[in-house]
Design a protein around this motif. Structure first.
Motif, PDB file in Angstrom:
ATOM      1  N   GLY A  46       1.069  -1.172  -0.029  1.00 23.24           N
ATOM      2  CA  GLY A  46      -0.166   0.043  -0.114  1.00 23.24           C
ATOM      3  C   GLY A  46       0.926   1.197   0.560  1.00 23.24           C
ATOM      4  N   SER A  47       1.803   0.980   0.135  1.00 25.32           N
ATOM      5  CA  SER A  47       3.187   2.293   0.174  1.00 25.32           C
ATOM      6  C   SER A  47       3.106   2.825  -1.183  1.00 25.32           C
ATOM      7  N   PRO A  48       3.505   4.364  -1.803  1.00 25.32           N
ATOM      8  CA  PRO A  48       3.722   4.674  -2.622  1.00 25.32           C
ATOM      9  C   PRO A  48       4.875   4.035  -3.647  1.00 25.32           C
ATOM     10  N   ALA A  49       4.633   3.653  -5.047  1.00 27.41           N
ATOM     11  CA  ALA A  49       5.796   2.919  -5.711  1.00 27.41           C
ATOM     12  C   ALA A  49       6.325   4.171  -6.249  1.00 27.41           C
ATOM     13  N   ILE A  50       6.263   5.204  -6.217  1.00 29.42           N
ATOM     14  CA  ILE A  50       6.931   5.896  -7.074  1.00 29.42           C
ATOM     15  C   ILE A  50       8.337   6.777  -6.298  1.00 29.42           C
ATOM     16  N   ILE A  51       9.416   7.183  -6.171  1.00 28.17           N
ATOM     17  CA  ILE A  51      10.361   7.024  -5.968  1.00 28.17           C
ATOM     18  C   ILE A  51      10.859   8.881  -5.935  1.00 28.17           C
ATOM     19  N   GLU A  52      10.829   9.893  -5.383  1.00 27.33           N
ATOM     20  CA  GLU A  52      11.074  11.382  -6.031  1.00 27.33           C
ATOM     21  C   GLU A  52      12.233  11.370  -6.832  1.00 27.33           C
ATOM     22  N   GLY A  53      12.707  11.572  -7.482  1.00 27.33           N
ATOM     23  CA  GLY A  53      14.170  11.848  -8.058  1.00 27.33           C
ATOM     24  C   GLY A  53      14.103  12.270  -9.653  1.00 27.33           C
ATOM     25  N   GLY A  54      14.456  12.744 -10.367  1.00 23.70           N
ATOM     26  CA  GLY A  54      15.229  12.905 -11.787  1.00 23.70           C
ATOM     27  C   GLY A  54      15.875  11.821 -12.529  1.00 23.70           C
TER      28      GLY A  54
ATOM     29  N   SER B 122      16.441  17.033 -22.148  1.00 26.06           N
ATOM     30  CA  SER B 122      15.567  17.196 -21.709  1.00 26.06           C
ATOM     31  C   SER B 122      15.400  15.846 -20.119  1.00 26.06           C
ATOM     32  N   VAL B 123      14.740  17.065 -19.594  1.00 25.43           N
ATOM     33  CA  VAL B 123      15.015  16.320 -18.067  1.00 25.43           C
ATOM     34  C   VAL B 123      13.526  15.681 -17.051  1.00 25.43           C
ATOM     35  N   SER B 124      13.529  15.147 -16.784  1.00 22.11           N
ATOM     36  CA  SER B 124      12.123  14.986 -15.999  1.00 22.11           C
ATOM     37  C   SER B 124      12.498  14.661 -14.858  1.00 22.11           C
ATOM     38  N   TYR B 125      11.651  14.802 -13.901  1.00 24.46           N
ATOM     39  CA  TYR B 125      11.080  14.818 -12.485  1.00 24.46           C
ATOM     40  C   TYR B 125       9.839  15.101 -12.071  1.00 24.46           C
ATOM     41  N   THR B 126      10.285  13.858 -11.103  1.00 29.11           N
ATOM     42  CA  THR B 126       8.391  13.585 -10.338  1.00 29.11           C
ATOM     43  C   THR B 126       8.598  13.277  -8.909  1.00 29.11           C
ATOM     44  N   VAL B 127       7.500  13.627  -8.234  1.00 31.43           N
ATOM     45  CA  VAL B 127       7.271  13.681  -7.628  1.00 31.43           C
ATOM     46  C   VAL B 127       5.803  12.901  -6.804  1.00 31.43           C
ATOM     47  N   ALA B 128       5.862  12.338  -6.014  1.00 31.55           N
ATOM     48  CA  ALA B 128       4.614  11.715  -5.258  1.00 31.55           C
ATOM     49  C   ALA B 128       3.857  12.950  -4.259  1.00 31.55           C
ATOM     50  N   PHE B 129       3.120  12.064  -4.373  1.00 30.41           N
ATOM     51  CA  PHE B 129       1.744  12.738  -3.367  1.00 30.41           C
ATOM     52  C   PHE B 129       0.485  12.115  -3.168  1.00 30.41           C
ATOM     53  N   ALA B 130       0.817  11.464  -1.930  1.00 30.55           N
ATOM     54  CA  ALA B 130       0.340  10.556  -1.791  1.00 30.55           C
ATOM     55  C   ALA B 130      -1.042  10.906  -0.893  1.00 30.55           C
ATOM     56  N   GLU B 131      -0.901  11.681  -0.140  1.00 36.42           N
ATOM     57  CA  GLU B 131      -2.393  12.076   0.369  1.00 36.42           C
ATOM     58  C   GLU B 131      -3.438  12.793  -1.144  1.00 36.42           C
TER      59      GLU B 131
ATOM     60  N   LEU C 196       3.683  22.215  -6.674  1.00 39.23           N
ATOM     61  CA  LEU C 196       2.203  21.903  -6.709  1.00 39.23           C
ATOM     62  C   LEU C 196       1.085  21.092  -5.501  1.00 39.23           C
ATOM     63  N   SER C 197       0.046  22.034  -5.530  1.00 37.36           N
ATOM     64  CA  SER C 197      -1.123  21.288  -4.841  1.00 37.36           C
ATOM     65  C   SER C 197      -2.541  21.634  -5.422  1.00 37.36           C
ATOM     66  N   TRP C 198      -3.521  21.163  -4.596  1.00 40.73           N
ATOM     67  CA  TRP C 198      -4.330  20.653  -4.546  1.00 40.73           C
ATOM     68  C   TRP C 198      -5.680  21.807  -4.220  1.00 40.73           C
ATOM     69  N   ALA C 199      -6.545  21.825  -5.118  1.00 46.29           N
ATOM     70  CA  ALA C 199      -7.741  22.739  -4.862  1.00 46.29           C
ATOM     71  C   ALA C 199      -8.989  22.206  -2.992  1.00 46.29           C
TER      72      ALA C 199
END
Length: 317
Positions: free
Chosen positions: A266-274, A280-289, A312-315
């Motif tokens: 049940g834990s996030p399978a996404i690891i923050e990193g670039g 070209s670059v990519s950077y990924t961040v998990a927002f579990a909540e 990033l933020s959510w309304a």
């Protein structure tokens, strides 16, 4: 291997003499009276309005690829094919692209062309750096240096006669070349009826205008709270909440949000990193909540992609 050794041997024998003979030729080329903004404006039109066939090389790191490009304009429509000359890449072809179609990047460059203290020109310094020869053509060198740490730099060589971009180096803050595109052969004397590649894959093009996507932002539940100054919302990938694209006229950066992938516990399978490949670059961040993860991709420094992704933020729902 024999051919490669022969080329190296000839280079050792004739390299110095060739360099000495080339310097007077370059020095004899008349300097351009056009400003940096004049050259950029000319460049944004030339590649879409000319009939030409070219061989180009594309280098990312230590990987080098070559392609044949055929471009024609018929009755106000663009037709372009891209054939891979090595590897197993699929050939592509563009059919019927209207030459008057608005492209966000060039539009931003032209929009502020009259005032170099505004817009695009507020974030880049442009300098005409003399003459060169590329693909047997007289060219004008143009240096584009970012005024902040959130963009990359560019070294461009533009065809003196037509303004066509003959070589492009994308460089980092330290001046290291990350990616290089260069014409090695150019033929401007082809017919508008030149045939395109048989059995090539047709590529669809959507007309996206600067500001169109702004109408959809209010419908999204998420948004980046920080984007580098000078970047403008250029398009939405779809009418859903998948992504948004920004450009400052040269650099392009996209933000994508997708459902979070979870591991068996049940834990996030996404690891923050670039990751980086060339410019070209990519950077990924998990927002579990939020049950989501965000990825920023583009030709920008890793610092830029990271800060945008983490902002990033959510309304509230």
């Amino acid at each position: 291997m024999i051919l490669r050794l022969a080329i190296v041997a000839m280079g050792l024998m004739f390299g110095s003499a060739y360099a000495l003979s080339l310097e007077p030729e370059l020095a004899s080329l008349e300097p351009s009276a056009e400003t940096g903004s004049d050259l950029l404006n000319k460049m944004t039109h030339s590649h879409r309005e000319l009939n030409y066939r070219a061989i180009v090389s594309y280098q990312v790191g230590d990987q080098l690829s070559s392609y044949r490009i055929t471009h024609t304009v018929r009755d106000g429509k663009e037709f372009e094919s891209l054939e891979s000359l090595d590897g197993s890449h699929q050939d592509l072809v563009y059919h019927g692209h209207d030459v008057n179609c608005v492209h966000p990047g060039p539009q931003l460059i032209r929009l502020f062309g009259g005032d170099e203290e505004q817009g695009f020109y507020r974030y880049y310094d442009l300098e005409v750096k003399g003459a060169a020869r590329v693909a047997g053509r007289e060219a004008i060198n143009l240096m584009i240096r970012p005024r902040d740490v959130y963009r990359l730099g560019y070294k461009l060589s533009l065809d003196k006669e037509t303004g066509l971009l003959l070589r492009s180096d994308i460089v980092n803050q330290q001046g290291k070349v990350l990616e290089r595109f260069q014409y090695v052969m150019l033929n401007l004397n082809i017919s508008a009826d030149e045939p395109v590649v048989e059995d090539a894959k047709e590529v669809q093009h959507r007309d996206n205008k600067v500001g169109d996507a702004a109408l959809l932002v209010s419908q999204r539940t998420w948004r980046p709270n920080w984007i580098p100054a000078g970047f403008t919302l250029a398009q939405s990938e779809n009418n859903d909440e998948a992504g948004m694209t920004y450009t400052d006229g040269l650099a392009v950066m996209s933000v994508f949000v997708e459902p979070l992938i979870k591991a068996a516990d049940g834990s996030p399978a996404i690891i923050e990193g670039g990751m980086r490949r060339g410019a070209s670059v990519s950077y990924t961040v998990a927002f579990a909540e939020q049950g989501s993860f965000a990825t920023v991709v583009g030709e920008v420094p890793m610092l830029t992609a990271k800060q945008v992704a983490k902002s990033l933020s959510w309304a509230a729902q």
